[in-house]
Scaffold this motif. Structure first.
Motif, PDB file in Angstrom:
ATOM      1  N   TYR A 168       0.816  -1.231   0.000  1.00  0.00           N
ATOM      2  CA  TYR A 168       0.000   0.000   0.000  1.00  0.00           C
ATOM      3  C   TYR A 168       0.840   1.267   0.000  1.00  0.00           C
ATOM      4  CZ  TYR A 168       1.268  -1.159   4.778  1.00  0.00           C
ATOM      5  OH  TYR A 168       1.995  -1.542   5.875  1.00  0.00           O
ATOM      6  N   CYS A 169       2.137   1.153   0.196  1.00  0.00           N
ATOM      7  CA  CYS A 169       2.939   2.324   0.584  1.00  0.00           C
ATOM      8  C   CYS A 169       3.740   2.899  -0.580  1.00  0.00           C
ATOM      9  CB  CYS A 169       3.881   1.927   1.719  1.00  0.00           C
ATOM     10  SG  CYS A 169       4.867   3.304   2.317  1.00  0.00           S
TER      11      CYS A 169
ATOM     12  N   SER B  32      11.044   7.488   9.189  1.00  0.00           N
ATOM     13  CA  SER B  32      11.688   7.198   7.897  1.00  0.00           C
ATOM     14  C   SER B  32      11.149   5.895   7.347  1.00  0.00           C
ATOM     15  CB  SER B  32      13.214   7.058   8.091  1.00  0.00           C
ATOM     16  OG  SER B  32      13.492   5.874   8.796  1.00  0.00           O
ATOM     17  N   GLY B  33      11.503   5.618   6.092  1.00  0.00           N
ATOM     18  CA  GLY B  33      11.300   4.281   5.566  1.00  0.00           C
ATOM     19  C   GLY B  33      12.209   3.330   6.336  1.00  0.00           C
TER      20      GLY B  33
ATOM     21  N   CYS C 138      10.408   6.316  14.680  1.00  0.00           N
ATOM     22  CA  CYS C 138       9.486   5.515  13.864  1.00  0.00           C
ATOM     23  C   CYS C 138      10.247   5.122  12.611  1.00  0.00           C
ATOM     24  CB  CYS C 138       8.245   6.348  13.540  1.00  0.00           C
ATOM     25  SG  CYS C 138       7.025   5.476  12.525  1.00  0.00           S
TER      26      CYS C 138
ATOM     27  N   GLY D 120      10.877   1.629  11.820  1.00  0.00           N
ATOM     28  CA  GLY D 120      10.592   0.257  11.407  1.00  0.00           C
ATOM     29  C   GLY D 120      11.222  -0.823  12.270  1.00  0.00           C
TER      30      GLY D 120
ATOM     31  N   LYS E 202       3.446   0.545  13.768  1.00  0.00           N
ATOM     32  CA  LYS E 202       2.070   0.075  13.571  1.00  0.00           C
ATOM     33  C   LYS E 202       2.068  -1.388  13.128  1.00  0.00           C
ATOM     34  CE  LYS E 202      -0.541   3.081  11.302  1.00  0.00           C
ATOM     35  NZ  LYS E 202      -0.906   4.225  10.409  1.00  0.00           N
TER      36      LYS E 202
ATOM     37  N   GLU F 177      -0.339  -2.501  11.458  1.00  0.00           N
ATOM     38  CA  GLU F 177      -1.045  -2.292  10.175  1.00  0.00           C
ATOM     39  C   GLU F 177      -2.292  -3.182  10.077  1.00  0.00           C
ATOM     40  OE1 GLU F 177       0.243   0.292   9.045  1.00  0.00           O
ATOM     41  OE2 GLU F 177       2.414   0.217   9.174  1.00  0.00           O
TER      42      GLU F 177
ATOM     43  N   ARG G 294       7.397  -8.538  13.584  1.00  0.00           N
ATOM     44  CA  ARG G 294       6.812  -7.240  13.960  1.00  0.00           C
ATOM     45  C   ARG G 294       6.366  -7.277  15.435  1.00  0.00           C
ATOM     46  NH1 ARG G 294       6.823  -3.128  10.428  1.00  0.00           N
ATOM     47  NH2 ARG G 294       5.325  -1.471  10.744  1.00  0.00           N
TER      48      ARG G 294
ATOM     49  N   LEU H 224      -4.169   0.227   9.634  1.00  0.00           N
ATOM     50  CA  LEU H 224      -4.718   0.948   8.485  1.00  0.00           C
ATOM     51  C   LEU H 224      -6.124   0.405   8.253  1.00  0.00           C
ATOM     52  CD1 LEU H 224      -1.752   1.183   5.946  1.00  0.00           C
ATOM     53  CD2 LEU H 224      -2.952   3.073   7.072  1.00  0.00           C
TER      54      LEU H 224
ATOM     55  N   PRO I 278      -6.912   5.874   7.778  1.00  0.00           N
ATOM     56  CA  PRO I 278      -7.414   5.272   6.535  1.00  0.00           C
ATOM     57  C   PRO I 278      -6.313   5.000   5.518  1.00  0.00           C
ATOM     58  CG  PRO I 278      -7.805   7.637   6.513  1.00  0.00           C
ATOM     59  CD  PRO I 278      -7.189   7.322   7.852  1.00  0.00           C
TER      60      PRO I 278
ATOM     61  N   ILE J 181      -4.965   5.128   1.868  1.00  0.00           N
ATOM     62  CA  ILE J 181      -5.209   5.982   0.685  1.00  0.00           C
ATOM     63  C   ILE J 181      -4.386   5.392  -0.462  1.00  0.00           C
ATOM     64  CG2 ILE J 181      -4.949   8.309  -0.282  1.00  0.00           C
ATOM     65  CD1 ILE J 181      -5.205   9.437   2.545  1.00  0.00           C
TER      66      ILE J 181
ATOM     67  N   TYR K 105       8.219  12.639   0.486  1.00  0.00           N
ATOM     68  CA  TYR K 105       7.776  11.635   1.468  1.00  0.00           C
ATOM     69  C   TYR K 105       6.323  11.304   1.145  1.00  0.00           C
ATOM     70  CZ  TYR K 105       8.087   8.977   5.778  1.00  0.00           C
ATOM     71  OH  TYR K 105       8.130   7.950   6.703  1.00  0.00           O
TER      72      TYR K 105
ATOM     73  N   ILE L  18       3.863   8.897   0.939  1.00  0.00           N
ATOM     74  CA  ILE L  18       3.363   7.547   1.240  1.00  0.00           C
ATOM     75  C   ILE L  18       2.022   7.332   0.557  1.00  0.00           C
ATOM     76  CG2 ILE L  18       4.666   7.106   3.342  1.00  0.00           C
ATOM     77  CD1 ILE L  18       2.561   8.193   5.023  1.00  0.00           C
ATOM     78  N   TYR L  19       1.280   8.427   0.363  1.00  0.00           N
ATOM     79  CA  TYR L  19       0.049   8.409  -0.441  1.00  0.00           C
ATOM     80  C   TYR L  19      -0.040   9.782  -1.109  1.00  0.00           C
ATOM     81  CZ  TYR L  19      -1.287  10.542   3.978  1.00  0.00           C
ATOM     82  OH  TYR L  19      -1.289  11.325   5.092  1.00  0.00           O
TER      83      TYR L  19
HETATM   84  N1  SAM Z   1       9.100   2.505   8.203  1.00  0.00           N
HETATM   85  C1  SAM Z   1       8.336   2.835   9.352  1.00  0.00           C
HETATM   86  C2  SAM Z   1       7.482   1.677   9.786  1.00  0.00           C
HETATM   87  O1  SAM Z   1       7.451   0.677   9.082  1.00  0.00           O
HETATM   88  O2  SAM Z   1       6.866   1.759  10.836  1.00  0.00           O
HETATM   89  C3  SAM Z   1       7.522   4.092   9.233  1.00  0.00           C
HETATM   90  C4  SAM Z   1       7.268   4.685   7.903  1.00  0.00           C
HETATM   91  S1  SAM Z   1       5.711   4.266   7.205  1.00  0.00           S
HETATM   92  C5  SAM Z   1       5.736   5.236   5.741  1.00  0.00           C
HETATM   93  C6  SAM Z   1       4.585   5.135   8.268  1.00  0.00           C
HETATM   94  C7  SAM Z   1       3.138   4.719   8.138  1.00  0.00           C
HETATM   95  O3  SAM Z   1       2.618   5.151   6.906  1.00  0.00           O
HETATM   96  C8  SAM Z   1       2.863   3.247   8.133  1.00  0.00           C
HETATM   97  O4  SAM Z   1       2.809   2.743   9.453  1.00  0.00           O
HETATM   98  C9  SAM Z   1       1.553   3.120   7.393  1.00  0.00           C
HETATM   99  O5  SAM Z   1       0.472   2.858   8.261  1.00  0.00           O
HETATM  100  C10 SAM Z   1       1.385   4.487   6.741  1.00  0.00           C
HETATM  101  N2  SAM Z   1       1.061   4.343   5.309  1.00  0.00           N
HETATM  102  C11 SAM Z   1       1.828   3.784   4.365  1.00  0.00           C
HETATM  103  N3  SAM Z   1       1.183   3.780   3.180  1.00  0.00           N
HETATM  104  C12 SAM Z   1      -0.025   4.346   3.381  1.00  0.00           C
HETATM  105  C13 SAM Z   1      -1.145   4.590   2.539  1.00  0.00           C
HETATM  106  N4  SAM Z   1      -1.137   4.264   1.262  1.00  0.00           N
HETATM  107  N5  SAM Z   1      -2.233   5.191   3.096  1.00  0.00           N
HETATM  108  C14 SAM Z   1      -2.227   5.540   4.399  1.00  0.00           C
HETATM  109  N6  SAM Z   1      -1.200   5.329   5.240  1.00  0.00           N
HETATM  110  C15 SAM Z   1      -0.108   4.720   4.742  1.00  0.00           C
END
Ligand code: SAM
Ligand code: FES
Length: 379
Positions: free
Chosen positions: A103-104, A142-143, A171, A173, A194, A196, A215, A234, A264, A266, A339, A341-342
């Protein structure tokens, strides 16, 4: 106080504060709602809420029932975390990632994304902006970088704690216990990871090459090492069911987390889930409300994704459904749009101070106030 003692006291408080009285009849539809009220009271009182009860609430659509749910959650929020809304300044210091979360937008297969990592000086300058805005928590996100130098991050944390009076939330990972320990010893206070989805099968489908067990191992290590620990889910992921969302609430209860987020999904165009519908706003709000009722003292964000869903800002709705945290963006401007993510993330074009000012106005409009304290875990 044991949960059972708390249950007796709080049950009394709820009678006192009039939940039953105000909701015997539904003013909007004229339908009486005693069954849902009984379900909510059961969920509130239970050591571990029953999955069928949670599903009943998640399936509620009637206006009167929804009012009852959000009102209940709002009262629990006021009782356990008060009217203040905490601010956490987020600094997205790297978008490099080894993972392929389906999703990311940061997933490693997204070759269109321009990757970056801030230098220590850039992170310190961004932290100074957070500090000057009077915000007492920074979140370094970060990623999940293969090449993240744990010792470099340790030094960054140490320097921040030396120069600024702020709580540091990491945060970044899944990492080894030894790395978590080194960052904790350097002064990191909190960690967000998270889950997730708490459904191991669905987790496996959405996170190729990753393991649900690892995890959970990370979350356990973090708590054992003394971090204030946050998790979350999510809402609206492909393959997710009401039953698995109910399982997420049970997971939050079991984890006894200091922070919990329900946010949510996205869709991002450069991901395998590009054509999937976004997570449903109402379902997300129901998840926030149930999280508040079950994980009462947790800090719960009105997430930026809720501010970005369908181009509308739904964060005030989340604040009314049990949330008590907002996360203004302090990532330096040139990097912020990377950055991704969505898509269409809120606050990508605003500077950090404007972003914090916007949150002041949003909170004031809800009749609450911004709490500029550190906002440590309340467990
Ligand atoms: N790498 C770290 C981790 O894994 O915890 C944190 C970075 S990650 C980008 C942060 C959060 O972005 C994730 O926990 C995820 O829930 C959220 N995220 C990623 N893709 C998303 C999407 N398409 N829509 C909404 N939230 C999203
Ligand atoms: Fe790594 Fe999202 S796939 S941060």
């Amino acid at each position: 106080m044991s949960r059972r003692e708390e249950q007796v006291n709080c049950g009394l408080r709820i009678v006192d504060c009039g939940l039953r009285a105000t909701h015997d009849a539904n003013p909007k539809s004229g339908i009486r709602n005693p069954p849902l009220e009984a379900v909510l009271e059961r969920i509130y009182a239970a050591e571990m809420p029953d999955r069928a009860d949670l599903e009943t609430v998640l399936r509620a659509t009637d206006d009167g029932q929804l009012d009852l749910l959000f009102d209940f959650a709002d009262r629990v929020r006021r009782e356990f975390v008060g009217d203040g809304v905490l601010l956490r300044g987020i600094i997205e210091f790297s978008n490099i990632c080894r993972n392929t979360c389906q999703y990311c937008g940061l997933n490693r297969s997204n070759v269109r994304l321009q990757r970056y990592r801030l230098t220590s000086d850039e992170i310190l300058a961004a932290t100074e902006n957070v500090d000057q805005a009077g915000i007492k928590t920074i979140v370094l996100q970060s990623g999940e970088e293969d090449n993240l130098d744990a010792d470099w991050l340790r030094q960054v944390v140490e320097e921040i704690k030396w120069r600024f009076d702020v709580a540091v939330t990491l945060c970044v990972g899944e990492r080894s216990r030894a790395e978590y320990q080194a960052w904790k010893e350097a002064g990191a206070d909190r960690y967000l990871l998270k889950i997730e989805t708490s459904d191991p099968g669905l987790y496996g489908e959405l996170h190729p090459g990753m393991s649900f067990e690892n995890r959970v191992r990370c979350l356990r290590d973090l708590a054992e090492l003394g971090y204030q620990t946050g998790s979350g889910n999510l809402v609206g992921l492909k393959g997710q069911t009401v039953a698995s969302l109910a399982g997420d609430i049970q997971f939050f209860q079991q984890g006894n987390f200091d922070m919990v987020s329900a946010s949510p999904f996205i869709p991002h165009p450069q991901t395998p889930l590009a054509r999937e519908p976004a997570g449903d706003l109402l379902m997300t709000l129901k998840m926030i409300a149930l999280t508040r009722i079950v994980s009462r003292t947790a800090h719960i964000p009105a997430s930026t994704a809720l501010g970005s869903l369908h181009g509308r800002d739904e964060r005030p709705e989340a604040l009314a459904a049990g949330a008590n945290v907002l996360m203004p963006n302090f990532t330096p401007m040139p990097y912020r749009r990377h950055y991704e993510i969505y898509p269409n993330k809120r606050c990508v074009g605003e500077d950090a101070i404007a972003c914090a000012g916007c949150m002041e106005r949003m909170v004031a409009a809800t009749g609450r106030w911004v709490d500029y304290s550190r906002g440590d875990g309340l467990r």
